[in-house]
Structure formats: structure tokens, C-alpha cells
Design a protein around this motif. Structure first.
Motif, PDB file in Angstrom:
ATOM      1  N   LYS A   1       0.772  -1.184   0.011  1.00 45.22           N
ATOM      2  CA  LYS A   1      -0.101  -0.032  -0.024  1.00 45.22           C
ATOM      3  C   LYS A   1       0.950   1.238   0.006  1.00 45.22           C
ATOM      4  O   LYS A   1       0.717   2.065   0.951  1.00 45.22           O
ATOM      5  N   VAL A   2       1.728   1.359  -0.930  1.00 48.43           N
ATOM      6  CA  VAL A   2       2.712   2.587  -1.226  1.00 48.43           C
ATOM      7  C   VAL A   2       2.759   2.965  -2.611  1.00 48.43           C
ATOM      8  O   VAL A   2       2.520   2.327  -3.570  1.00 48.43           O
ATOM      9  N   GLY A   3       2.666   4.328  -2.746  1.00 52.18           N
ATOM     10  CA  GLY A   3       2.359   5.094  -4.028  1.00 52.18           C
ATOM     11  C   GLY A   3       3.623   4.977  -4.740  1.00 52.18           C
ATOM     12  O   GLY A   3       4.599   4.523  -4.256  1.00 52.18           O
ATOM     13  N   VAL A  56      -5.280  -2.249  -4.887  1.00 58.24           N
ATOM     14  CA  VAL A  56      -4.919  -0.989  -4.083  1.00 58.24           C
ATOM     15  C   VAL A  56      -5.126   0.279  -5.156  1.00 58.24           C
ATOM     16  O   VAL A  56      -4.602   0.334  -6.171  1.00 58.24           O
ATOM     17  N   VAL A  57      -5.845   1.535  -4.741  1.00 61.36           N
ATOM     18  CA  VAL A  57      -6.264   2.680  -5.539  1.00 61.36           C
ATOM     19  C   VAL A  57      -5.824   3.520  -4.666  1.00 61.36           C
ATOM     20  O   VAL A  57      -5.687   3.676  -3.606  1.00 61.36           O
ATOM     21  N   GLN A  58      -5.522   4.688  -5.247  1.00 65.83           N
ATOM     22  CA  GLN A  58      -5.133   5.930  -4.924  1.00 65.83           C
ATOM     23  C   GLN A  58      -6.278   7.056  -5.270  1.00 65.83           C
ATOM     24  O   GLN A  58      -6.687   7.086  -6.692  1.00 65.83           O
ATOM     25  N   VAL A  59      -7.053   7.696  -4.372  1.00 64.64           N
ATOM     26  CA  VAL A  59      -7.997   8.638  -4.869  1.00 64.64           C
ATOM     27  C   VAL A  59      -7.583   9.954  -5.538  1.00 64.64           C
ATOM     28  O   VAL A  59      -6.643  10.316  -5.010  1.00 64.64           O
ATOM     29  N   ILE A  60      -8.073  10.163  -6.542  1.00 64.81           N
ATOM     30  CA  ILE A  60      -7.605  11.223  -7.440  1.00 64.81           C
ATOM     31  C   ILE A  60      -8.646  12.351  -7.577  1.00 64.81           C
ATOM     32  O   ILE A  60      -8.311  13.386  -8.196  1.00 64.81           O
ATOM     33  N   GLN A  61     -10.119  12.265  -7.103  1.00 66.73           N
ATOM     34  CA  GLN A  61     -11.038  13.107  -7.020  1.00 66.73           C
ATOM     35  C   GLN A  61     -11.949  12.850  -5.895  1.00 66.73           C
ATOM     36  O   GLN A  61     -12.416  11.673  -5.534  1.00 66.73           O
ATOM     37  N   ASP A  62     -12.286  13.732  -5.146  1.00 67.88           N
ATOM     38  CA  ASP A  62     -13.044  13.780  -3.850  1.00 67.88           C
ATOM     39  C   ASP A  62     -14.708  13.572  -4.331  1.00 67.88           C
ATOM     40  O   ASP A  62     -14.967  13.716  -5.680  1.00 67.88           O
ATOM     41  N   GLU A  63     -15.623  13.559  -3.349  1.00 69.17           N
ATOM     42  CA  GLU A  63     -16.911  13.459  -3.784  1.00 69.17           C
ATOM     43  C   GLU A  63     -17.425  14.609  -4.345  1.00 69.17           C
ATOM     44  O   GLU A  63     -18.454  14.497  -5.105  1.00 69.17           O
ATOM     45  N   GLN A  64     -17.033  15.530  -4.246  1.00 67.36           N
ATOM     46  CA  GLN A  64     -17.486  16.805  -4.949  1.00 67.36           C
ATOM     47  C   GLN A  64     -16.963  17.031  -6.363  1.00 67.36           C
ATOM     48  O   GLN A  64     -17.133  18.130  -6.998  1.00 67.36           O
ATOM     49  N   GLY A  65     -16.010  16.138  -6.758  1.00 63.99           N
ATOM     50  CA  GLY A  65     -15.647  16.237  -8.198  1.00 63.99           C
ATOM     51  C   GLY A  65     -14.174  16.933  -8.234  1.00 63.99           C
ATOM     52  O   GLY A  65     -13.740  17.467  -9.218  1.00 63.99           O
ATOM     53  N   GLN A  66     -13.734  17.370  -6.988  1.00 68.07           N
ATOM     54  CA  GLN A  66     -12.393  18.333  -6.868  1.00 68.07           C
ATOM     55  C   GLN A  66     -11.171  17.338  -7.308  1.00 68.07           C
ATOM     56  O   GLN A  66     -10.992  16.185  -6.520  1.00 68.07           O
ATOM     57  N   SER A 124      -5.854  12.673  -0.903  1.00 68.50           N
ATOM     58  CA  SER A 124      -5.401  11.582  -2.056  1.00 68.50           C
ATOM     59  C   SER A 124      -5.063  10.413  -1.365  1.00 68.50           C
ATOM     60  O   SER A 124      -3.698  10.310  -1.407  1.00 68.50           O
ATOM     61  N   VAL A 125      -5.533   9.882  -0.696  1.00 71.67           N
ATOM     62  CA  VAL A 125      -5.429   8.568   0.123  1.00 71.67           C
ATOM     63  C   VAL A 125      -5.256   7.246  -0.604  1.00 71.67           C
ATOM     64  O   VAL A 125      -5.755   7.213  -1.930  1.00 71.67           O
ATOM     65  N   ILE A 126      -4.511   6.577  -0.374  1.00 67.85           N
ATOM     66  CA  ILE A 126      -4.297   5.193  -1.118  1.00 67.85           C
ATOM     67  C   ILE A 126      -5.228   4.219  -0.192  1.00 67.85           C
ATOM     68  O   ILE A 126      -4.986   4.086   1.129  1.00 67.85           O
ATOM     69  N   ILE A 127      -5.817   3.176  -0.939  1.00 69.94           N
ATOM     70  CA  ILE A 127      -6.760   2.679  -0.136  1.00 69.94           C
ATOM     71  C   ILE A 127      -6.594   0.881  -0.765  1.00 69.94           C
ATOM     72  O   ILE A 127      -6.476   0.760  -1.714  1.00 69.94           O
ATOM     73  N   ASN A 128      -6.421   0.018   0.209  1.00 67.77           N
ATOM     74  CA  ASN A 128      -6.306  -1.331   0.108  1.00 67.77           C
ATOM     75  C   ASN A 128      -7.624  -1.844   0.120  1.00 67.77           C
ATOM     76  O   ASN A 128      -8.308  -1.911   1.251  1.00 67.77           O
ATOM     77  N   MET A 129      -8.415  -1.907  -1.220  1.00 65.90           N
ATOM     78  CA  MET A 129      -9.902  -2.437  -1.298  1.00 65.90           C
ATOM     79  C   MET A 129     -10.265  -3.612  -0.483  1.00 65.90           C
ATOM     80  O   MET A 129     -11.417  -3.880  -0.206  1.00 65.90           O
TER      81      MET A 129
END
Length: 462
Positions: A133-135, A398-408, A417-422
Motif C-alpha cells: 500500500k505505497v504509491g 490498491v487504489v489512490q483517490v484522485i478526485q473527491d466526492e465533490q468532483g475536485q 489523495s489517500v491510498i486504499i487497499n480495497m
């Protein structure tokens, strides 16, 4: 009855199953040509007697009964079907002598036992660094991107020089593959993500480079040693060089190819084997693998229609990689499809017997169902990029968030821009998105969704 309407006879075939038959489209039947052997339907009922003439009335009778294909004796197929006639003419104009020469060359490879894989020593996978879980380090990604483009340029130069040069430095190709393997060891997922983003360019060099990287990744996941992984990589770089001898309008079409153009395109296999003879220091095995890359497990491939274990393992790996790379590459007349959708098509192909299931499983481990580098929408409303595969958790990379809930849009080093182990999180993928090009977002099927999360979603919808 059909037999009475068409031939006036209801005699059944004495031994239909013993005949060598070929499937023929009714629309391809040539009016006015005679059959040498009796023609029966699938139940053994006589349709036409020996020596009978194909007529338009006969073709219409078949169409009226919704019969689209018929089984005829192989010799008759080559006489009464336009499809088979064109195919045989094409082979007669250049394939036959080529095939005989190539077969004699490659038969020695098979006789020497190289059809079978010897895989002694440590697996290449043992030396790969797994980052969890590392970018990606930005500097590492930039170096890998630059190296990939440089290697494509070198490959392109070598390809074109092979048409006129008497010999090619094969060791330069080996160095390219060794550099790719070194990068894969250092950051397996980053290299795959970088190769995926070369998909906007349909050039032959980039196609071969992407195939080489993806096939090496699959070979690593299959537990192959370093020598075998490098052989696969070299074959990936070389296997399609013969495309340079195919006419430009067929090699780089602006529209879908016609049937006869597809046959012309298939000649590149023989051209490739010829060109490979110029490459110095090339393992003998590479020519055999390159010759078999387009064979399919169920015998529907070319040039020889080989099946199953008669196709070299490395060719089976490259064949799967070829289909994936081709589907995810943008063409002048056709958009690329999303990586996730391409994976689903590979699943469908495996069910039809086209691909080796063990190779597909290894690709899933290397890429996940949502391939490394692709974009997904999460159940939380955020958009993420697939950062790393997650072993046997094919649907939970494992994914990295690139856009928040508001589309930013979020920068990689942003706090959000957190990294998530799904496999450890409560969110799931709801949509797979195109990368740089492709179709509309594809809804993820329900089986991908975490059961508990799915129950919550169903309560909300209720």
C-alpha cells in the motif's frame, strides 16, 4: 421434409462422421459448381447427390429453413465456397512455399525438445520488490516513462533497418529486455501502469513494447525463471516485425479490414520468421514462439490452427497479451475499450476455449480485474486510479483517490489523495472508466460488490 424439397430423396448418409468436413456459409455457395461428394444435413439426411449442381433455388431453400451453414466434404468446400476459394488462392500465391520452408526450420526446434519449457533455478518473482500500500515515487515513474519511450524509439529503428540490413544486433534487444526486467523487479506495478499509458499510440513499436512488458509480467506471475521471462520479452519485441512487409493500407488501416485483407495481414507471421533470421544472438526458441503467437487454444488461430499444448506456453502468454493490447489501443477507425472491459472480454474468450486459463489467472494476479493504471469510481463517490494489483484479490486492488466526492481533482501528494487497499476497506468499485480514450463508463457487475456494502446500498435505494 427438407430433403424431399431440395433433392427429392430421404436417404441418410452411410457414415457422415467419417468424412473430413468443413463448415461453409450458405451465402458463400457458388451457383453452377458441382459437388463431388453427397451433401447431407446435420441429421444425415441427403440434401444433394454426388455430382449435383449448386443452384440459387437450392440456396434459397436452405435460407427459407434458416440454415446458415452446412457441413460439406473438405474437397467440395474448396470448390463451391467463395470463402474457401479465396483462402486457398491466397495461400497458393505465397503461403505454401513459405510454410514448407518455415515448418522445416521450426521442426528442428520442436525435435530438439524446445516445444517444452525447462524452468530450473529460482523464480524471477522471488526477486521482485512488492510495495503493498505505497504509491509510486514520482521520480521513478518519470524515469520509467522516459525509458519506455526511448526503448520504443530504438525498437522502431531496429525494425525498419531489418528490411535492408544483412544482420541486426540481437544483443541490443536483449539489453532492452534486461532493462525492462530490472524495472519490473524494482516496481512491478509502476512499469505496467506506464506501459498501459502508451495505448494512445497504435505504432508497431509501441504495440510490441507493451506486449513485451505485459507478457513478462505474466511470466513472472507464473513462476518462470529470469531466462524464460527474458525469452518471452524478446519474443514480444520481435514477433510482429513482419508487419512492415504488409502493405501500408492494411498495416495501418483507416477502416475495418475486409476478409481478403485479413488474409494478407496474416502473412506477417511468415515474414517475421524470415526477418528473425537476420537477428544475431537470438535464442532458437524465439522464432518458434513468434510463429505461434496468433494460434488459439481451440484451434481457430493461424497460421496452422494448432491446439492446446501443441502451442508453446510462451506463445500462449503472448497471445493473451496481444488481445489485451489490441483491444486497449486506439485505432483511426475505432476507439480503445476500457481496460476493465478488455479483461471481461478475455474471460469470455477463455470460456470459448481461446485462451489458456492458467495464463489468464496469472494476468489477473499481475493486473487485477481493474488493470493497474486504469480509473474507477468508488461507492463513496470518489474517483481513484488503480495503483497496484492485490494478488488473489482480483476485484479489490490498491487504489489512490484522485478526485473527491465533490468532483475536485486531488494532487498525488494531497492529504485527501489517500491510498486504499480495497480488500481491507468497506468501499467497492461501482464503475470502470476509460483512461485517455474509449467508451462511456461501464457499470461494475454486482458480483464485485462487497456483500455488506451491497446490503447498505440496497437499503438506501429502498
Amino acid at each position: 421434409m427438407l430433403a424431399e424439397d431440395i433433392s427429392g430423396s430421404t436417404n441418410s448418409a452411410p457414415s457422415v462422421t467419417q468424412m473430413r468436413t468443413a463448415s461453409v456459409d450458405v451465402d458463400s455457395l457458388i451457383v453452377g459448381r458441382a459437388i463431388k461428394s453427397p451433401l447431407h444435413d446435420q441429421h444425415g439426411v441427403l440434401l444433394l447427390s454426388e455430382g449435383a449442381i449448386i443452384t440459387e433455388v437450392f440456396k434459397q431453400k436452405l435460407r427459407d429453413r434458416d440454415i446458415k451453414t452446412i457441413e460439406v466434404h473438405t474437397e467440395d468446400a474448396n470448390i463451391i465456397s467463395t470463402t474457401h476459394v479465396v483462402q486457398n488462392l491466397t495461400r497458393a500465391q505465397g503461403h505454401s512455399s513459405h510454410h514448407e520452408g518455415i515448418d522445416s526450420q521450426l521442426q528442428k526446434t520442436i525435435d530438439d525438445g524446445l516445444q517444452f519449457v525447462t524452468n530450473e533455478g529460482p523464480a524471477s518473482r522471488d526477486s521482485v520488490r512488492w510495495h503493498g500500500k505505497v504509491g509510486y515515487e514520482q521520480s521513478t515513474r518519470e524515469v520509467i516513462d522516459t525509458k519506455g519511450k526511448e526503448q520504443c524509439e530504438v525498437l522502431d529503428q531496429l525494425m525498419h533497418s531489418s528490411l535492408s540490413a544483412e544482420s541486426i544486433d540481437g544483443f541490443q534487444l536483449s539489453r532492452t529486455v534486461s532493462a525492462s526486467l530490472s524495472s519490473l523487479r524494482d516496481d512491478f506495478d509502476c512499469v505496467n501502469a506506464s506501459a498501459l499509458h502508451l495505448s494512445e499510440d497504435a505504432s508497431l513499436a509501441r504495440h510490441c513494447y507493451r506486449m513485451s512488458v505485459l507478457s513478462m509480467s505474466i511470466g513472472i506471475e507464473m513462476g518462470l525463471n529470469e531466462e524464460n521471462v527474458c525469452r518471452i520479452g524478446v519474443a514480444g519485441l520481435l514477433h510482429d516485425w513482419g508487419m512492415l512487409k504488409v502493405p501500408e493500407h492494411i498495416r495501418n488501416p483507416q477502416r475495418p479490414l475486409t476478409y481478403s485483407e485479413k488474409l494478407e495481414c496474416q502473412k506477417h507471421v511468415m515474414y517475421s520468421v524470415d526477418l528473425l533470421q537476420k537477428v544475431q544472438g537470438l535464442p532458437t526458441l524465439v522464432a518458434l514462439v513468434s510463429y505461434q503467437v496468433h494460434e488459439q487454444m481451440n484451434g481457430t488461430g493461424y497460421p496452422r490452427g494448432r491446439r492446446g499444448s501443441n502451442i508453446h506456453l510462451f506463445a500462449r502468454i503472448l497471445n493473451l497479451a496481444h488481445h489485451y493490447v489490441e483491444m486497449t489501443t486506439k485505432l483511426p477507425y475505432q476507439d480503445a475499450i476500457a481496460p476493465y472491459d478488455a479483461m471481461l472480454k478475455l474471460f469470455a474468450g477463455a470460456k470459448q476455449g481461446l485462451f489458456d486459463p492458467s495464463v489468464l489467472r496469472a494476468m489477473l494476479r499481475a493486473q487485477s480485474l481493474f488493470p493497474v493504471g486504469s480509473l474507477v469510481m468508488l461507492s463513496t463517490g470518489r474517483m481513484a486510479r488503480v495503483l497496484r494489483a492485490n494478488g488473489d484479490h482480483y476485484t479489490e486492488p490498491v487504489v489512490q483517490v484522485i478526485q473527491d466526492e465533490q468532483g475536485q481533482t486531488l494532487l498525488p501528494d494531497s492529504e485527501k489523495s489517500v491510498i486504499i487497499n480495497m480488500s481491507e476497506d468497506n468501499c467497492y468499485v461501482t464503475r470502470a472508466l476509460p483512461i485517455l480514450h474509449g467508451p462511456e463508463p461501464i457499470p461494475a457487475p454486482h458480483f464485485l460488490k462487497n456483500p455488506n456494502s451491497l446490503k447498505k446500498l440496497q437499503k438506501q435505494e429502498a
